[in-house]
Design a protein around this motif. Structure first.
Motif, PDB file in Angstrom:
ATOM      1  N   LEU A 153      27.500 -22.222  27.940  1.00 43.51           N
ATOM      2  CA  LEU A 153      26.474 -22.213  27.047  1.00 43.51           C
ATOM      3  C   LEU A 153      25.447 -21.734  27.376  1.00 43.51           C
ATOM      4  O   LEU A 153      24.909 -21.509  28.242  1.00 43.51           O
ATOM      5  CB  LEU A 153      27.147 -23.096  26.983  1.00 43.51           C
ATOM      6  CG  LEU A 153      26.224 -24.917  27.556  1.00 43.51           C
ATOM      7  CD1 LEU A 153      24.754 -24.488  27.902  1.00 43.51           C
ATOM      8  CD2 LEU A 153      26.898 -25.717  27.376  1.00 43.51           C
ATOM      9  N   PHE A 154      24.221 -21.457  26.849  1.00 41.77           N
ATOM     10  CA  PHE A 154      22.238 -20.790  26.839  1.00 41.77           C
ATOM     11  C   PHE A 154      22.411 -22.235  26.409  1.00 41.77           C
ATOM     12  O   PHE A 154      22.713 -22.874  25.564  1.00 41.77           O
ATOM     13  CB  PHE A 154      22.138 -20.208  26.134  1.00 41.77           C
ATOM     14  CG  PHE A 154      22.613 -18.120  26.268  1.00 41.77           C
ATOM     15  CD1 PHE A 154      21.978 -17.998  27.465  1.00 41.77           C
ATOM     16  CD2 PHE A 154      23.318 -17.992  24.944  1.00 41.77           C
ATOM     17  CE1 PHE A 154      23.080 -17.055  28.056  1.00 41.77           C
ATOM     18  CE2 PHE A 154      23.975 -16.407  26.402  1.00 41.77           C
ATOM     19  CZ  PHE A 154      23.681 -15.946  27.270  1.00 41.77           C
ATOM     20  N   VAL A 155      20.507 -23.168  26.768  1.00 40.64           N
ATOM     21  CA  VAL A 155      20.232 -24.104  26.999  1.00 40.64           C
ATOM     22  C   VAL A 155      18.931 -23.759  27.286  1.00 40.64           C
ATOM     23  O   VAL A 155      18.248 -22.782  28.346  1.00 40.64           O
ATOM     24  CB  VAL A 155      20.561 -25.683  27.442  1.00 40.64           C
ATOM     25  CG1 VAL A 155      20.961 -25.324  28.643  1.00 40.64           C
ATOM     26  CG2 VAL A 155      20.126 -26.544  26.573  1.00 40.64           C
ATOM     27  N   ALA A 156      18.061 -24.363  26.261  1.00 36.99           N
ATOM     28  CA  ALA A 156      16.603 -24.322  27.208  1.00 36.99           C
ATOM     29  C   ALA A 156      16.437 -25.224  28.449  1.00 36.99           C
ATOM     30  O   ALA A 156      16.602 -26.428  28.173  1.00 36.99           O
ATOM     31  CB  ALA A 156      15.236 -24.660  26.218  1.00 36.99           C
ATOM     32  N   ARG A 157      15.247 -24.640  29.363  1.00 40.51           N
ATOM     33  CA  ARG A 157      15.505 -24.985  30.466  1.00 40.51           C
ATOM     34  C   ARG A 157      14.776 -26.791  30.300  1.00 40.51           C
ATOM     35  O   ARG A 157      14.207 -27.891  30.886  1.00 40.51           O
ATOM     36  CB  ARG A 157      14.592 -24.516  31.738  1.00 40.51           C
ATOM     37  CG  ARG A 157      15.473 -23.197  32.177  1.00 40.51           C
ATOM     38  CD  ARG A 157      14.546 -22.257  32.860  1.00 40.51           C
ATOM     39  NE  ARG A 157      15.882 -21.194  33.701  1.00 40.51           N
ATOM     40  CZ  ARG A 157      16.080 -21.684  34.552  1.00 40.51           C
ATOM     41  NH1 ARG A 157      16.303 -22.526  34.982  1.00 40.51           N
ATOM     42  NH2 ARG A 157      17.328 -20.462  34.803  1.00 40.51           N
ATOM     43  N   SER A 158      13.729 -26.415  29.156  1.00 38.95           N
ATOM     44  CA  SER A 158      12.384 -27.894  28.751  1.00 38.95           C
ATOM     45  C   SER A 158      13.540 -29.003  28.170  1.00 38.95           C
ATOM     46  O   SER A 158      12.740 -29.867  28.169  1.00 38.95           O
ATOM     47  CB  SER A 158      11.068 -27.231  28.354  1.00 38.95           C
ATOM     48  OG  SER A 158      12.010 -26.508  26.344  1.00 38.95           O
TER      49      SER A 158
END
Length: 216
Positions: A153-158
């Protein structure tokens, strides 16, 4: 009511909705709320959607909008002819309270291939009850049953809450030259700073141990 008055009312309603969502989100982030919410009666069942549920999720307030209100934003979309799509819904009583869109991208298409959680969403009133965890675990079971050995999956680092959730569930950061290049281009063009995470769909003590270390 005049057209101008109607527009002002609409803007006020939007501001009130945003403020209430922010307040509820802050409340749901508290450990006490989460403990109490998980103790509430009512079993959550995860299953494939019915035809009617699938149609409703495809409306403007369903899957197409999960990047706005859900835990996981969209990734770069591969060609439709090069992917397999599966949908899971979390149902409490007769109400769909969350859903996950899982895709398998054929090798050699774009910067990535394999199985991905493309969208993950839990309706605002039901967050903090562990529903996202159940959806992710069921997604891993689904991928494993179809022969996949990992889920990405992709996720925002923030997004600290999401990063903590995925670390708890055994995901670790993974990179390939192609994915690194693609995410750098997305950051430069749109300002989205994302990373890719991966978890094996079958238990693995080594990966579980690695998951205990902070994600970078």
């Amino acid at each position: 009511m005049s057209e101008g008055g109607g527009a002002q009312l609409t803007r006020l309603e939007a501001r009130l909705r945003t403020a209430s969502e922010a307040l509820l989100g802050a409340l749901q982030a508290r450990p006490t709320y989460r403990r109490c919410a998980r103790a509430l009666p009512g079993k959550v069942v995860v299953r494939p959607p019915s035809y009617a549920e699938h149609v409703r999720l495809r409306t403007s307030r369903g899957m197409s909008q999960t990047a706005r209100g859900g835990e996981l934003s969209d990734g770069p979309e591969p060609p439709a002819t090069c992917q397999t799509e599966r949908v899971l819904v979390a149902v409490r009583g007769r109400r769909v309270v969350g859903w996950a869109l899982v895709k398998r991208v054929e090798p050699g298409i774009g910067a990535y291939s394999g199985w991905w959680i493309w969208k993950l969403h839990v309706r605002l009133p039901y967050r903090g009850r562990g529903i996202a965890e159940i959806l992710v675990e069921e997604a891993c079971t689904l991928v494993s049953s179809e022969g996949g050995d990992s889920l990405n999956l992709f996720v925002a680092r923030s997004n600290d809450a999401a990063m903590a959730l995925y670390r708890k569930l055994g995901f670790t950061v993974f990179e390939t030259p192609e994915i690194t290049k693609m995410l750098a281009q997305v950051k430069e063009r749109y300002g989205y700073d994302r990373c890719a995470l991966q978890r094996l769909t079958r238990p693995d003590p080594v990966r579980r141990h690695a998951a205990a270390t902070p994600l970078s």
